[in-house]
Design a protein around this motif. Structure first.
Motif, short mmCIF file in Angstrom:
data_model
loop_
_atom_site.label_atom_id
_atom_site.label_comp_id
_atom_site.label_asym_id
_atom_site.label_seq_id
_atom_site.Cartn_x
_atom_site.Cartn_y
_atom_site.Cartn_z
N ALA A 30 -49.58 -26.51 -7.96
CA ALA A 30 -50.32 -26.30 -6.83
C ALA A 30 -51.89 -27.02 -7.31
N LEU A 31 -52.12 -27.12 -8.80
CA LEU A 31 -53.39 -28.03 -8.73
C LEU A 31 -53.50 -29.47 -8.45
N TRP A 32 -51.96 -29.91 -8.88
CA TRP A 32 -51.61 -31.36 -8.82
C TRP A 32 -51.38 -31.67 -7.23
N TYR A 33 -50.88 -30.98 -6.40
CA TYR A 33 -51.17 -30.79 -4.85
C TYR A 33 -52.55 -30.98 -4.30
N LEU A 34 -53.45 -30.26 -4.96
CA LEU A 34 -54.79 -30.16 -4.53
C LEU A 34 -55.56 -31.56 -4.90
N SER A 35 -55.48 -31.72 -5.98
CA SER A 35 -55.98 -32.98 -6.59
C SER A 35 -55.78 -34.28 -5.83
N LEU A 36 -54.59 -34.28 -5.34
CA LEU A 36 -54.25 -35.43 -4.24
C LEU A 36 -55.18 -35.55 -3.02
N TYR A 37 -55.63 -34.62 -2.55
CA TYR A 37 -56.64 -34.51 -1.35
C TYR A 37 -57.94 -34.45 -1.66
N ASP A 38 -58.37 -33.85 -2.74
CA ASP A 38 -59.84 -33.67 -2.91
C ASP A 38 -60.24 -33.39 -4.40
N ALA A 39 -61.38 -33.46 -4.64
CA ALA A 39 -61.60 -33.41 -6.22
C ALA A 39 -61.62 -31.91 -6.61
N LEU A 40 -61.27 -31.55 -7.74
CA LEU A 40 -60.91 -30.51 -8.12
C LEU A 40 -62.31 -29.78 -9.05
N TYR A 41 -62.80 -28.79 -8.01
CA TYR A 41 -64.01 -28.13 -8.45
C TYR A 41 -63.73 -26.78 -9.28
N PRO A 42 -64.51 -26.62 -10.27
CA PRO A 42 -64.07 -25.30 -11.10
C PRO A 42 -63.81 -24.05 -10.46
N SER A 43 -64.55 -23.67 -9.34
CA SER A 43 -64.35 -22.41 -8.59
C SER A 43 -62.80 -22.73 -7.87
N ALA A 44 -62.64 -23.96 -7.41
CA ALA A 44 -61.25 -24.03 -6.79
C ALA A 44 -59.99 -23.86 -7.73
N VAL A 45 -60.26 -24.47 -8.97
CA VAL A 45 -59.35 -24.31 -9.98
C VAL A 45 -59.20 -22.66 -10.49
N LEU A 46 -60.24 -22.03 -10.67
CA LEU A 46 -60.04 -20.83 -11.10
C LEU A 46 -59.55 -19.83 -9.77
N ALA A 47 -59.88 -20.13 -8.53
CA ALA A 47 -59.22 -19.53 -7.49
C ALA A 47 -57.72 -19.73 -7.35
N THR A 48 -57.41 -20.94 -7.74
CA THR A 48 -55.70 -21.53 -7.65
C THR A 48 -55.35 -20.55 -8.75
N ILE A 49 -55.84 -20.60 -9.83
CA ILE A 49 -55.10 -20.17 -11.11
C ILE A 49 -54.91 -18.51 -10.91
N GLY A 50 -55.95 -17.95 -10.26
CA GLY A 50 -56.00 -16.38 -10.20
C GLY A 50 -54.79 -16.31 -8.72
N GLY A 51 -54.99 -17.02 -8.12
CA GLY A 51 -54.44 -16.47 -6.83
C GLY A 51 -52.74 -16.97 -7.14
N VAL A 52 -52.45 -18.15 -7.28
CA VAL A 52 -51.10 -18.40 -7.63
C VAL A 52 -50.61 -17.43 -8.64
N PHE A 53 -50.78 -17.57 -10.09
CA PHE A 53 -50.41 -17.31 -11.05
C PHE A 53 -50.27 -15.39 -10.96
N LEU A 54 -51.28 -14.97 -10.56
CA LEU A 54 -51.22 -13.53 -10.32
C LEU A 54 -50.35 -12.81 -9.14
N SER A 55 -50.22 -13.77 -8.21
CA SER A 55 -49.39 -13.37 -7.02
C SER A 55 -47.96 -13.58 -7.47
N THR A 56 -47.66 -14.64 -8.18
CA THR A 56 -46.18 -14.78 -8.77
C THR A 56 -45.89 -13.73 -9.79
N LEU A 57 -46.84 -13.64 -10.60
CA LEU A 57 -46.58 -12.37 -11.77
C LEU A 57 -46.42 -10.99 -10.86
#
Length: 89
Positions: A30-57
């Motif tokens: 997900a982070l790789w995909y997001l990096s293709l289209y826009d810069a990765l801001y710390p808030s976006a990285v934290l939200a992606t980690i939290g959302g994707v990882f916790l949802s999967t778990l």
């Protein structure tokens, strides 16, 4: 019965390990995909980690817990207790 629970617990821990690995891979994807289209801001990285990882778990962990309940004999003991109560009425 104790051997079934021990075996089920070992299998449950193994499943959780694989689920955590899959979650980490999904976060990386997900982070790789997001990096293709826009810069990765710390808030976006934290939200992606939290959302994707916790949802999967959460999703996969609940399925793993259901399988653990069945394999460890918990479901059978509840069925037997419920059947026993109905027969007394």
């Amino acid at each position: 019965m104790a051997t079934n629970r021990a075996k089920a617990w070992t299998e449950f821990r193994r499943m959780i390990t694989w689920i955590a690995l899959a979650g980490a891979l999904m976060v990386a994807g997900a982070l790789w995909y997001l990096s293709l289209y826009d810069a990765l801001y710390p808030s976006a990285v934290l939200a992606t980690i939290g959302g994707v990882f916790l949802s999967t778990l959460l999703g996969c962990g609940l399925f793993a817990a259901a399988f653990f309940s069945d394999k460890s004999g918990h479901d059978q003991s509840v069925t037997e207790a419920t059947t026993h109560d109905e027969q007394q009425d």
